[in-house]
Scaffold this active site. Structure first.
Site, PDB file in Angstrom:
ATOM      1  N   HIS A 130      46.143   3.149  -3.575  1.00  0.00           N
ATOM      2  CA  HIS A 130      46.126   1.958  -2.729  1.00  0.00           C
ATOM      3  C   HIS A 130      46.968   0.815  -3.276  1.00  0.00           C
ATOM      4  CE1 HIS A 130      43.061   4.052  -0.429  1.00  0.00           C
ATOM      5  NE2 HIS A 130      43.629   3.375   0.553  1.00  0.00           N
TER       6      HIS A 130
ATOM      7  N   GLU B 276      40.690  12.413   8.560  1.00  0.00           N
ATOM      8  CA  GLU B 276      41.177  12.432   7.176  1.00  0.00           C
ATOM      9  C   GLU B 276      40.354  13.348   6.287  1.00  0.00           C
ATOM     10  OE1 GLU B 276      41.503   8.374   5.811  1.00  0.00           O
ATOM     11  OE2 GLU B 276      39.559   7.821   6.591  1.00  0.00           O
TER      12      GLU B 276
ATOM     13  N   CYS C   5      48.748   7.440  10.452  1.00  0.00           N
ATOM     14  CA  CYS C   5      48.845   6.115   9.834  1.00  0.00           C
ATOM     15  C   CYS C   5      48.901   6.181   8.309  1.00  0.00           C
ATOM     16  CB  CYS C   5      47.711   5.208  10.294  1.00  0.00           C
ATOM     17  SG  CYS C   5      46.102   5.782   9.777  1.00  0.00           S
TER      18      CYS C   5
ATOM     19  N   ASP D 271      44.531  10.705   2.824  1.00  0.00           N
ATOM     20  CA  ASP D 271      43.289  11.386   2.460  1.00  0.00           C
ATOM     21  C   ASP D 271      43.280  12.821   2.946  1.00  0.00           C
ATOM     22  OD1 ASP D 271      41.685   9.613   0.945  1.00  0.00           O
ATOM     23  OD2 ASP D 271      41.586   8.340   2.711  1.00  0.00           O
TER      24      ASP D 271
END
Ligand code: PEP
Ligand code: MG
Length: 587
Positions: A195, A439, A510, A463
């Site tokens: 992240h 995900e 995304c 993920d």
């Protein structure tokens, strides 16, 4: 003094070139405080050092309180007051002084021991309020330790913009940084989909990971670095010729991106007439004008969890309402997909997560945490979203779904909140489209059932790849196995799209794969309708889409689905990119 010139090959995770001096960070996420001991004659100097750090800490907390008060225009200073009280707490300071005087430990380790002792005591009390104080103690402790060492806490930066060199950088530290003062990140741990890297791309800050620890340890604030976020090179104290070459490269890259941006108002349509929507991934604090300028068709992913990362405070319903409303108004009629908080995994918020887990990526993350442990916060967030929905074209999206119950329960909560708001005479948007993030492999396998309940799917490839291939997305040691083009991943996307099509709902991607141009022909060919990414790479993607043909992409995807390895898949896809968009093949 500067260390000798040297070039390191790291892994590029956010494009761009930065040249500047180093800033060393103390990571509040670090739990390993080395054991240091002192001589008897050093005791009084060590105690003075500790008190000096307490004074700095107190000042920082006062400043932060004022800063947040003015930024948010709200009087929510209680948490900072609680932290300031902790700094003043005599029991705590006496314990630290005892560790220095009697045990002869250095100040950092003495603070660490006291923090462990008091936070464990708080955590053991079966009272929620006191358990949360354990987090406060840890937070304040990390700040004091940061102020004791020559490494500075993430929030407190040098005046001149610098390159952050650090072993780890947590997402919460990254969001707390003043982006104007950061030129680049050179970090030891992480990967393209960790992240921190995602945030770096969204902030348009060049970044590399995999910088060896011994290199980071040797750096001082006097050293100059070049960070090449395209190639992954980090050059320490470059000579004049190298500096000139990189300045030129920096200018050329800027020129190239500016040229691409001239096409931002063109439709992302394939040569044979299929529009692939481009939406933007945004984070809290992003300026919507960047999204608009990139020509995005709205927001495909707003990661709301970063609103909750400040351990010192949690935004309440009204404050969240204002954040969502502002974004919706800025986006006008364009759809804005806001994801409910995806806390967990590597996005840990001391203020929210109540216990440490052995495997946080397989733990109480996303919707699981919301439904099981923090339903209070989930309901507050949903109320804020439903109220904000009247100001624009809102879609709500649920992360980390692995079973039907999670969607059915969410819908039940939404229905209950609708009744509540009606009873309270508060305006809200009814019928907000509800999307499911795909995900987990489980979500893919039951996507036929999920599609019957959802208004749209959004594939979170970061993920989905991690869980499908069983490779930790932030662990560089298994980075060689983390492959978007893995045949298993392609099969997952294919099944998801097939089930979405049979229920007539759209599919967005995304995750980071959406901005990877070597994957674009495959995603288009597999039937994905929309790609959502940070505004930065959007011009590259628009150019790519406009030079591909849907018919060829479908054929490519069919061939790729027959391949045995990611390498074979990627060779096919890259060949198409080289042929159709030669000018981007090396980007
Ligand atoms: C993803 O998993 O691809 C995604 C978009 O969500 P995040 O990266 O925040 O986990
Ligand atoms: Mg995800």
């Amino acid at each position: 003094m500067q260390i000798p010139s040297r070039t390191i090959q790291a892994t590029p995770v956010a494009p761009g070139i930065a040249i500047g001096r180093v800033m060393l960070l103390h990571s509040s996420g670090s739990r390993n405080v080395p054991v240091t001991t002192i001589e008897p004659e050093e005791v009084s100097a060590e105690i003075s050092r500790f008190h000096a750090a307490l004074d700095i800490t107190k000042k920082q907390l006062h400043d932060l309180r004022e800063q947040l008060k003015s930024q948010l225009n709200e009087k929510e200073a209680d948490i900072f007051d609680a932290h300031i009280l902790l700094v003043d707490d005599r029991t705590m300071t006496t314990e630290v002084e005892k560790n220095i005087t009697t045990e002869r430990f250095g100040a950092e380790y003495s603070v660490h021991l006291a923090v462990e002792k008091f936070s464990a005591a708080f955590a053991a009390v079966p009272d929620e309020y006191l358990q949360e104080r354990a987090m406060d103690v840890k937070d304040v402790g990390a700040r004091i330790i940061g102020n004791l060492s020559d490494r500075i806490p993430a929030q407190q930066l040098h005046d001149e913009p610098r390159i952050i060199a650090t072993s780890t950088l947590t997402p919460s530290e990254t969001v707390g940084l003043d982006r104007e003062r950061v030129l680049a990140f050179a970090v030891e741990t992480g990967s393209t989909t960790s992240h921190t890297a995602i945030l770096a791309r969204s902030l348009q800050i060049p970044a590399v990971v995999g910088v060896p620890k011994d290199v980071l340890d040797a750096l001082t604030i006097a050293d100059q670095l070049v960070v090449d976020g395209f190639s992954g090179k980090v050059i320490i104290n470059p000579d004049g010729a190298t500096l000139d070459a990189y300045r030129l490269k920096q200018q050329q890259a800027k020129k190239f991106y500016n040229q691409l941006s001239e096409d931002n108002d063109l439709l992302p349509v394939t040569r044979d007439g299929f529009v692939i929507e481009l939406a933007a991934n945004v984070d809290v604090g992003d300026d919507y004008s960047t999204v608009r300028n990139a020509g995005a068709a709205g927001v495909g992913l707003f990661r709301t969890e970063f609103i909750f990362m400040d351990p010192a405070r949690l935004p309440g319903e009204n404050e969240q309402f204002e954040i969502y409303k502002k974004l919706l108004i800025a986006a006008g009629n364009n759809p804005v997909t806001i994801r409910t908080m995806d806390i967990g995994g590597d996005k840990l918020s001391n203020a929210i997560v109540r216990s440490e887990e052995q495997n946080p990526f397989l733990g109480l993350r996303g919707i699981r945490l919301c439904l099981r442990e923090r339903r209070d916060l989930f309901e507050t967030q949903l109320r804020a979203l439903m109220r904000a929905g009247v100001h624009g074209n809102l879609q709500i999206m649920i992360p980390m779904v692995s079973c039907m119950d999670e969607i059915l329960e969410t819908k039940k909560i939404i229905a209950e909140l609708q009744q509540q708001l009606t009873g309270e005479n508060i305006p809200f948007a009814a019928n907000i489209p509800l999307g499911v993030m795909i995900e987990t492999p489980a979500a893919v396998m039951i996507s036929g059932h999920l599609a019957a309940e959802a208004d749209f799917f959004s594939i979170g490839t970061n993920d989905l790849i991690q869980y499908t291939i069983a490779t930790d997305r932030s662990n560089e040691r298994v980075g060689h196995l983390y492959r978007p083009g893995h045949p298993a991943v392609l099969q997952m996307i294919k099944l998801t799209v097939a089930n979405a099509m049979s229920h007539n709902i759209p599919v967005t991607v995304c995750g980071q794969t959406a901005e990877d141009i070597s994957m674009t022909p495959l995603l288009i060919g597999l039937g994905v309708n929309e790609l959502s990414m940070p505004p930065g790479p959007m011009p590259l993607l628009r150019r790519t889409i406009r030079q591909l043909a849907m018919a060829e992409c479908v054929e490519l995807a069919e061939q790729a689905l027959k391949c045995k390895s990611a390498a074979e898949v990627m060779e096919l896809s890259r060949r198409m990119i080289r042929r159709c968009v030669p000018e981007l093949a090396d980007v």
